[in-house]
Design an enzyme around this catalytic site. Structure first.
Site, PDB file in Angstrom:
ATOM      1  CB  ALA A   1     -16.736  -0.014  -0.258  1.00 57.71           C
TER       2      ALA A   1
ATOM      3  CB  VAL B   1     -19.331  22.318 -17.581  1.00 60.97           C
ATOM      4  CG1 VAL B   1     -18.580  23.573 -16.866  1.00 60.97           C
ATOM      5  CG2 VAL B   1     -20.771  22.094 -16.970  1.00 60.97           C
TER       6      VAL B   1
ATOM      7  NE  ARG C   1     -13.123   6.990  -6.906  1.00 64.94           N
ATOM      8  CZ  ARG C   1     -12.131   7.675  -6.114  1.00 64.94           C
ATOM      9  NH1 ARG C   1     -12.585   8.860  -5.727  1.00 64.94           N
ATOM     10  NH2 ARG C   1     -11.115   7.248  -5.820  1.00 64.94           N
TER      11      ARG C   1
ATOM     12  CB  THR D   1     -10.868   5.485  -2.188  1.00 68.79           C
ATOM     13  OG1 THR D   1      -9.672   5.801  -3.201  1.00 68.79           O
ATOM     14  CG2 THR D   1     -11.771   6.639  -2.467  1.00 68.79           C
TER      15      THR D   1
ATOM     16  CD  GLU E   1     -25.586  14.395 -15.103  1.00 72.17           C
ATOM     17  OE1 GLU E   1     -24.848  14.289 -14.162  1.00 72.17           O
ATOM     18  OE2 GLU E   1     -25.105  13.990 -16.239  1.00 72.17           O
TER      19      GLU E   1
ATOM     20  CG  HIS F   1     -47.283  -1.754  13.294  1.00 73.03           C
ATOM     21  ND1 HIS F   1     -47.481  -0.851  12.235  1.00 73.03           N
ATOM     22  CD2 HIS F   1     -48.089  -1.054  14.343  1.00 73.03           C
ATOM     23  CE1 HIS F   1     -48.362   0.285  12.475  1.00 73.03           C
ATOM     24  NE2 HIS F   1     -48.733  -0.106  13.873  1.00 73.03           N
TER      25      HIS F   1
ATOM     26  CD  GLU G   1      -2.539   1.727   0.430  1.00 79.25           C
ATOM     27  OE1 GLU G   1      -3.284   1.003  -0.235  1.00 79.25           O
ATOM     28  OE2 GLU G   1      -2.336   2.678   0.003  1.00 79.25           O
TER      29      GLU G   1
ATOM     30  N   GLY H   1     -23.936  15.014 -11.526  1.00 78.78           N
ATOM     31  CA  GLY H   1     -25.150  14.712 -10.795  1.00 78.78           C
ATOM     32  C   GLY H   1     -25.248  13.340 -10.536  1.00 78.78           C
ATOM     33  N   GLY H   2     -24.084  12.485 -10.295  1.00 77.70           N
ATOM     34  CA  GLY H   2     -24.065  11.206 -10.151  1.00 77.70           C
ATOM     35  C   GLY H   2     -24.044  11.137  -8.426  1.00 77.70           C
TER      36      GLY H   2
HETATM   37  P1  NAD Z   1     -20.806   8.874 -11.374  1.00 80.63           P
HETATM   38  O1  NAD Z   1     -20.487   8.021 -12.860  1.00 80.63           O
HETATM   39  O2  NAD Z   1     -21.824   8.112 -10.700  1.00 80.63           O
HETATM   40  O3  NAD Z   1     -21.538  10.240 -11.799  1.00 80.63           O
HETATM   41  C1  NAD Z   1     -20.874  11.023 -12.736  1.00 80.63           C
HETATM   42  C2  NAD Z   1     -21.784  12.089 -13.356  1.00 80.63           C
HETATM   43  O4  NAD Z   1     -21.178  13.170 -13.896  1.00 80.63           O
HETATM   44  C3  NAD Z   1     -22.792  11.343 -14.298  1.00 80.63           C
HETATM   45  O5  NAD Z   1     -24.113  11.565 -14.189  1.00 80.63           O
HETATM   46  C4  NAD Z   1     -22.208  12.153 -15.622  1.00 80.63           C
HETATM   47  O6  NAD Z   1     -23.186  12.245 -16.943  1.00 80.63           O
HETATM   48  C5  NAD Z   1     -21.538  13.548 -15.234  1.00 80.63           C
HETATM   49  N1  NAD Z   1     -20.713  14.180 -16.123  1.00 80.63           N
HETATM   50  C6  NAD Z   1     -19.656  13.538 -16.611  1.00 80.63           C
HETATM   51  N2  NAD Z   1     -19.130  14.420 -17.304  1.00 80.63           N
HETATM   52  C7  NAD Z   1     -19.622  15.553 -17.246  1.00 80.63           C
HETATM   53  C8  NAD Z   1     -19.464  17.015 -17.620  1.00 80.63           C
HETATM   54  N3  NAD Z   1     -18.508  17.025 -18.378  1.00 80.63           N
HETATM   55  N4  NAD Z   1     -20.233  17.841 -17.337  1.00 80.63           N
HETATM   56  C9  NAD Z   1     -21.329  17.638 -16.406  1.00 80.63           C
HETATM   57  N5  NAD Z   1     -21.585  16.323 -15.985  1.00 80.63           N
HETATM   58  C10 NAD Z   1     -20.787  15.288 -16.310  1.00 80.63           C
HETATM   59  O7  NAD Z   1     -19.442   9.161 -10.986  1.00 80.63           O
HETATM   60  P2  NAD Z   1     -19.424   9.884  -9.380  1.00 80.63           P
HETATM   61  O8  NAD Z   1     -20.718  10.374  -8.877  1.00 80.63           O
HETATM   62  O9  NAD Z   1     -18.258  10.920  -9.525  1.00 80.63           O
HETATM   63  O10 NAD Z   1     -19.047   8.655  -8.563  1.00 80.63           O
HETATM   64  C11 NAD Z   1     -17.699   7.987  -8.878  1.00 80.63           C
HETATM   65  C12 NAD Z   1     -17.985   6.476  -8.590  1.00 80.63           C
HETATM   66  O11 NAD Z   1     -18.243   6.089  -7.296  1.00 80.63           O
HETATM   67  C13 NAD Z   1     -19.318   5.963  -9.465  1.00 80.63           C
HETATM   68  O12 NAD Z   1     -19.106   4.582  -9.741  1.00 80.63           O
HETATM   69  C14 NAD Z   1     -20.372   5.996  -8.112  1.00 80.63           C
HETATM   70  O13 NAD Z   1     -21.366   4.898  -8.271  1.00 80.63           O
HETATM   71  C15 NAD Z   1     -19.461   5.576  -6.943  1.00 80.63           C
HETATM   72  N6  NAD Z   1     -20.122   6.042  -5.644  1.00 80.63           N
HETATM   73  C16 NAD Z   1     -20.679   5.503  -5.119  1.00 80.63           C
HETATM   74  C17 NAD Z   1     -21.690   6.135  -4.197  1.00 80.63           C
HETATM   75  C18 NAD Z   1     -22.841   5.455  -3.452  1.00 80.63           C
HETATM   76  O14 NAD Z   1     -23.275   4.674  -4.087  1.00 80.63           O
HETATM   77  N7  NAD Z   1     -23.201   5.941  -2.467  1.00 80.63           N
HETATM   78  C19 NAD Z   1     -21.068   7.221  -3.466  1.00 80.63           C
HETATM   79  C20 NAD Z   1     -19.921   7.749  -4.106  1.00 80.63           C
HETATM   80  C21 NAD Z   1     -19.326   7.231  -5.243  1.00 80.63           C
END
Ligand code: NAD
Length: 484
Positions: free
Chosen positions: A334, A248, A279, A44, A214, A463, A37, A192-193
């Site tokens: 994870a 953007v 990522r 992460t 997004e 309940h 590591e 907006g992910g």
């Molecule tokens: P994601 O892929 O889930 O979302 C990224 C978003 O960014 C997408 O909606 C995409 O369309 C948008 N995007 C990409 N390029 C863009 C641009 N140029 N302008 C505007 N929007 C754009 O990725 P994330 O939210 O960064 O998360 C990374 C990874 O980590 C994912 O696989 C996610 O599932 C995982 N993660 C999961 C959780 C959870 O499940 N609670 C939490 C954090 C991260």
């Protein structure tokens, strides 16, 4: 000069969830394991992802609770925020978990080498460079390790987009956001992910003016549309400006902040930009391609469904992989790292490995309101040409939801439709609302056990609980209902 290689049964490169799960599980099965590591074990998830992000979301939850306390007859002052204390608590939780993990590895006699690992020789030699003293083990300095098997678990790092170089001051990735000393007054979140929505939700609840930009037509890609609409309504009520289908184009830094340019719109003046656009895998410079480990055009290590790379004895798990034959992106979660770490060990032990069914993994997004699902969305089922019946119930009529004062949300069950129109197998359960991330368990089991509506409808829900909404939604699919 590099000394003679130390021998192990398994050498794991990367100590995040995929790597440490493989180490703990493998050591528990009697294997002699080394983990390499370059930063801190926990990866992460523990240090720059899941745990700190959920900790900050919990602060937002406490803040909302205190702000709404009067409704319960509890007279508290309106909340204020000491963000230094917030960060200190977050760090305390992270540190405690990190100590626990190191202790577990030590107890199971896993040797942790600190340093940069790269593959050499036939792929089962791992060269460790730039190492300090081994954390929790004997390793330290430059060494060569030799494994009967090697597991690549190097994970991923935040992606960025052209024109938005992360400077840690105005332009932030998730790494910098989670370590902020204070919250920005105004922020743009690009993407907006899951990450974008969790960060936007945290900031908005703690007083930041937030805009989400997004690129796609909707936020939370992969989530059921009804679920996304509930999140959107809540975000709107809480002042989050969600703009979709946006391009953007860049930003112009000014006095302490910047102006974000979007095609066809006015610049948006903010103090910080958080880039959350996905990522990318960590594979460069690690000797993978030189040894014939296949890396695809996006940088992911390609594995078969048993998690084997094409190189004898070399396996790969977690965020760094793409699984051959699985068309959708490999879930970077994870808990997927955990299960793949264990699967790789089973494969190394010569045991039968049932491939992970990536179409039915549990997903939890911890923004407010929370989102949780497993299996097909309604649209995905219809796109696949499956005849389905769908049942939806709102949390609004649920006693426990009213008691806790958090009744916005819905639960949706998607099941196959028989020729007579009756509901059969449960294909997907999609939830949004109070504590749904903690309610997903039984829905996940129903989907993955390929349970039918009739089987699950017979189960008793305690309940008053939030989980009654799941029971009620399944019950309605039998053609009868209680409160529906
Ligand atoms: P994601 O892929 O889930 O979302 C990224 C978003 O960014 C997408 O909606 C995409 O369309 C948008 N995007 C990409 N390029 C863009 C641009 N140029 N302008 C505007 N929007 C754009 O990725 P994330 O939210 O960064 O998360 C990374 C990874 O980590 C994912 O696989 C996610 O599932 C995982 N993660 C999961 C959780 C959870 O499940 N609670 C939490 C954090 C991260």
């Amino acid at each position: 000069m590099v000394p003679t290689a130390e021998q192990f049964d398994v050498v794991i490169v990367g100590g995040g969830p995929g790597g440490y799960a493989a180490a703990l599980y493998g050591a528990g099965a009697g294997l002699d394991i080394a983990v390499v590591e370059r930063d801190k074990v926990g990866g992460t998830c523990l240090h720059r992802g899941c745990i700190p992000a959920k900790e900050l979301l919990e602060t937002a939850h406490v803040y909302r609770t205190v702000a709404g306390a009067k409704e319960f007859g509890v007279l508290a002052d309106q909340p204020g925020l000491d963000f230094g204390a917030t960060q200190a608590r977050k760090q305390k939780v992270v540190d405690q978990l990190a100590r626990g993990l190191s202790g577990l590895l030590k107890n199971r006699k896993v040797t942790v080498f600190s340093g940069e690992g790269s593959l050499a020789g036939d792929g089962r030699t791992v060269r460790v460079t730039g190492g300090g003293s081994g954390e929790g083990g004997s390793g330290g300095g430059d060494v060569e390790l030799r494994g009967e098997a090697v597991i690549i678990a190097t994970g991923s790092v935040p992606r960025t987009i052209p024109g938005f170089d992360v400077d840690g001051r105005v332009v932030l990735s998730s790494d910098e956001f989670l370590a902020l000393g204070s919250l920005p007054r105004r922020a743009v979140v690009i993407g907006g992910g899951a990450i974008g929505c969790e960060f936007a939700s945290t900031m908005a609840d703690l007083g930041t003016e937030v805009t989400i930009l997004e690129a796609l037509p909707k936020i939370l890609p992969g989530c059921d549309e009804d679920v996304v609409n509930v999140v959107l309504r809540s975000f709107k009520r809480r002042g989050i400006d969600v703009r979709t289908g946006v391009k953007v184009t860049g930003h112009s830094p000014g006095d302490g902040g910047t102006a974000v340019q979007v095609e066809g719109g006015d610049p948006i003046e903010v103090d910080a930009v958080v880039v959350a656009v996905g990522r990318r895998p960590v594979t460069e410079g690690l000797g993978f391609t030189e040894l014939g480990v296949e890396v695809d055009d996006r940088g992911f290590v390609v594995v078969d469904e048993q998690l084997r790379t094409g190189v004898e004895g070399v396996w790969a798990v977690g965020d760094v992989i793409a699984v051959r034959g699985w068309d959708a992106p490999h879930p970077q979660l994870a808990h997927i790292g955990f299960v793949e770490g264990m699967q790789a060990i089973k494969g190394i032990l010569g045991e039968t490995v049932l491939p992970v069914d990536y179409s039915r993994v549990p997903w939890c997004i911890y923004c407010h309101p929370e989102v949780a699902f497993a299996g097909m969305s309604e649209q995905a089922a219809r796109d696949a040409g499956i005849d389905v019946v769908v049942s939806k119930h709102a949390y609004g009529g649920n006693g426990r939801a009213m008691i806790i004062g958090d009744a916005q949300g819905l639960l949706k069950v998607i099941a196959t439709a028989g020729p007579d129109g009756r509901a059969g197998q449960i294909l997907g359960v999609h939830m949004v609302g109070p504590w749904v991330t903690e309610q997903l368990g039984q829905a996940y089991l129903a989907v993955n056990w390929e349970a039918t509506v009739d089987e699950v409808a017979a189960f008793i829900q305690p309940h008053p609980t939030l989980s009654e909404v799941f029971g009620e939604t399944v019950l309605s699919l039998t053609g009868r209902s209680l409160h529906g």
